[in-house]
Every structure is written in structure tokens, then in C-alpha cells.
Design an enzyme around this catalytic site. Structure first.
Site, PDB file in Angstrom:
ATOM      1  N   ALA A 169      -2.566  -2.962   6.437  1.00  0.00           N
ATOM      2  CA  ALA A 169      -1.607  -1.625   6.216  1.00  0.00           C
ATOM      3  C   ALA A 169      -1.713  -0.719   7.081  1.00  0.00           C
ATOM      4  O   ALA A 169      -2.334  -0.718   7.853  1.00  0.00           O
ATOM      5  CB  ALA A 169      -1.461  -1.139   4.707  1.00  0.00           C
ATOM      6  N   GLU A 170      -0.411  -0.715   7.613  1.00  0.00           N
ATOM      7  CA  GLU A 170       0.186  -0.088   8.647  1.00  0.00           C
ATOM      8  C   GLU A 170      -0.370   1.383   8.601  1.00  0.00           C
ATOM      9  O   GLU A 170      -0.838   2.479   9.612  1.00  0.00           O
ATOM     10  CB  GLU A 170       1.358  -0.349   9.345  1.00  0.00           C
ATOM     11  CG  GLU A 170       2.156   0.161   9.862  1.00  0.00           C
ATOM     12  CD  GLU A 170       3.840   0.634  10.005  1.00  0.00           C
ATOM     13  OE1 GLU A 170       4.563   1.233  10.663  1.00  0.00           O
ATOM     14  OE2 GLU A 170       4.267  -0.848   9.850  1.00  0.00           O
ATOM     15  N   ASN A 171      -0.660   2.071   7.628  1.00  0.00           N
ATOM     16  CA  ASN A 171      -1.271   2.719   7.674  1.00  0.00           C
ATOM     17  C   ASN A 171      -2.559   3.317   7.471  1.00  0.00           C
ATOM     18  O   ASN A 171      -2.709   4.551   7.439  1.00  0.00           O
ATOM     19  CB  ASN A 171      -0.831   4.079   6.397  1.00  0.00           C
ATOM     20  CG  ASN A 171      -1.257   3.024   4.902  1.00  0.00           C
ATOM     21  OD1 ASN A 171      -0.767   1.945   4.743  1.00  0.00           O
ATOM     22  ND2 ASN A 171      -1.586   4.035   3.379  1.00  0.00           N
TER      23      ASN A 171
END
Length: 319
Positions: free
Chosen positions: A154-156
Site C-alpha cells: 500500500a502506498e501509505n
């Protein structure tokens, strides 16, 4: 939420929990025109002071008339009237995903969103690092991947996460890029946002799965701005499109007005050109082929003629 004054004249803003955040996510998750993430026309946040009950769990609900098992059912053979396409590059036999008890004839049904994600997740190979974007792509983490070792990114900064968790089991401090509460698989890690993008920019992502407004026959896609909407930001999509080894797109085949999303050329601002390798819609699985799209597989109840009528570019059978 109104900001409050803190000692020293600084301003602080209370951290919102994921249930509150999820109320502001697109309800369809496919970047539909009426659900611009920057609060444009028709955004679900407009005119609502609190989130809808259960908003963060809407993707786990079966479609009307289906049981929990029916929403995720898998059959070994396509339903009557469906075509099964095959081509080079497939590492396993294609399965057709259909709700249990779905009629073999009558009105075309196609895949629901979870089935679209299930089908696209079958393309991920053992050992791959797979980035999942906001919206429908996050549903890929719900798919049973068997004994394959797939690391969802996930990008986060959540690396190695699993399915979205039901109410009562979630950790409100653990969310994917779409703000959904997820589980962690063995060996998972939480890293800084900069480290997460370091994984992306160093070319370690085997495939990124993103939503889009349009995909062109030449492999271009548009997923960051709609029509004449002001503002908008391309965000991490440009890094993923430029650095991932493969780009998969998942979206509804047509807009709410019935206009095709698979088109000869994108009419919206393009995120990246010539990078899309595979597209999953509620009508089936397609690959950009230059002048049109190659049909890899049609969803149960969808005929070739129906798919062509709903597509803005020519379709061909094959890889």
C-alpha cells in the site's frame, strides 16, 4: 472537524478515525465522474455531516439476492453463453467467476466488483510484490491466493497486508491506501511513506493495480482528473505507472450514462501512455492491442457482441 488552538498559538487537528474517513471515499471505487476524489460535483461528502453506517465495509457486502458465499463463488466452467478466452502468458487455466445459482440465460450479469478483483488477482504470480491502488483494486487483498506468496503493498506504507476486516475485528490504526481497515499477513511491515515510495521508485513493484476513468487501445490510461473539474492531483499514480513492471487496471466497463471506458484514445488528462498490460471490467478481461482490445475472457452472461457494443474500440478474440 474544526481546528482548535493549542498552547503556543499552534493549530492542531484531531486525527480522524478510518470509519469517519471512509465516508468520504468514492462509493463505487472506480473513479466515476460523479465521485471526484477532490470534492467535485456529486462527491458523497457534499451535504453530509456524518458517515453512512457501515461505509467502510460496503465492499464486503454480497450483491442483492446473493448469500455471502454467492458473492465470492467460483465455478470451474463458464456459464452457458459465455466464452472462455486463452492466450500466451497464462500460467494457470482460466476460471470463470459467477455467483452461485446465477441464471445461465436471460439478462447479462457479468462480474461484480469483488469478482473483478478476484479474476485480476489470479494473474499475480508467486513471489510478486503487488501494489493495490484506491477503490476496487483494494478488493484484490480479499482474494484467496492459495499457496502463492504474494506481498500486497500500500502506498501509505503497509507492506504485506491481507483482507479487509469486518466490524468488531478491525484495528482503527491500520488502514490500506483506501482507508479501509485491513489485516496483516505473517512477515508484514509498516514503513515510512518515503520508504514505501522507495520500493516503488526502485522498480521492485511487479504489478500495480489501479482504477481509472478511461483506458485506451494503445495502453494509455486516465485516472486523476475528470472533465472540466478544477484542481486534482496525479499523486503516486505517476510513480507507479513509470516504475512498476506491469500496470493492471480495474474499472466498470461503462459510465453511469452507458458511455464506454475502453476507448480508442483517452479524452481525459492522461496519467501515463502505453503502460497498461491488462484490464478487468464487469464484462471480462481485456488487453490493449494497439488498434483495439484483445478479449482474454468474457464474464458469465456476457456475449462477444454485447461486449463490443459497450466498447469504444474494436475487440478481437485471443491474447
Amino acid at each position: 472537524m474544526s481546528p482548535s488552538s493549542a498552547p503556543g498559538g499552534r493549530i492542531w487537528r484531531a486525527t480522524c478515525n478510518s470509519a469517519w474517513r471512509s465516508g468520504f471515499l468514492p462509493a463505487d471505487g472506480d473513479g466515476g465522474e460523479a465521485h471526484h476524489r477532490r470534492g467535485g460535483r456529486g462527491h458523497p461528502a457534499r451535504g453530509r455531516a456524518r458517515p453512512r453506517p457501515g461505509a467502510s465495509l460496503r465492499h464486503l457486502r454480497p450483491a442483492p439476492g446473493e448469500g455471502a458465499a454467492g458473492a465470492r463463488g467460483v465455478v470451474d466452467r463458464p456459464a452457458a453463453g459465455a466464452r472462455e478466452m486463452s492466450g500466451s502468458g497464462l500460467s494457470r487455466p482460466i476460471q470463470a467467476f459467477a455467483p452461485e445459482g446465477a441464471p445461465a440465460t436471460g439478462r447479462p450479469t457479468g462480474w461484480d466488483r469483488q469478482q473483478m478483483a478476484d479474476r485480476l488477482a489470479q494473474e499475480s504470480q508467486d513471489g510478486w510484490i503487488v501494489n493495490l491502488g484506491v477503490g476496487i483494486p483494494t478488493l484484490c487483498s480479499n482474494t484467496d491466493i492459495g499457496d502463492r506468496d504474494i506481498l500486497y503493498h500500500a502506498e501509505n506504507g503497509v507492506i504485506g497486508y491481507g483482507p479487509v476486516l469486518p466490524a468488531g475485528e478491525e484495528d482503527l490504526h491500520l488502514v490500506n491506501a483506501g482507508g479501509q481497515n485491513v489485516s496483516l499477513r505473517p512477515g508484514a511491515a509498516i514503513v515510512h511513506h518515503a520508504d514505501s515510495f522507495g520500493i516503488i521508485r526502485s522498480g521492485r513493484i511487479d504489478v500495480t493495480v489501479m482504477g481509472a476513468y478511461e483506458v485506451s487501445a494503445g495502453g494509455d490510461f486516465a485516472n486523476w482528473k475528470v472533465g472540466k473539474a478544477k484542481g486534482g492531483g496525479i499523486g503516486g499514480a505517476m510513480d507507479l505507472a513509470a516504475c512498476a513492471k506491469r500496470v493492471f487496471i480495474i474499472l466498470e466497463h461503462t459510465t453511469r450514462k452507458g458511455e464506454p471506458r475502453l476507448v480508442p484514445r483517452c479524452s481525459l488528462p492522461v496519467t501515463a501512455r502505453g503502460v497498461v498490460t491488462l484490464v478487468a471490467t464487469d464484462y471480462g478481461l481485456f488487453a490493449p492491442a494497439g488498434e483495439g482490445f484483445a478479449v482474454r475472457e468474457l464474464a458469465p452472461g456476457i456475449t462477444f457482441e454485447a461486449a463490443q457494443a459497450a466498447t469504444g474500440a474494436p475487440l478481437t478474440e485471443g491474447r
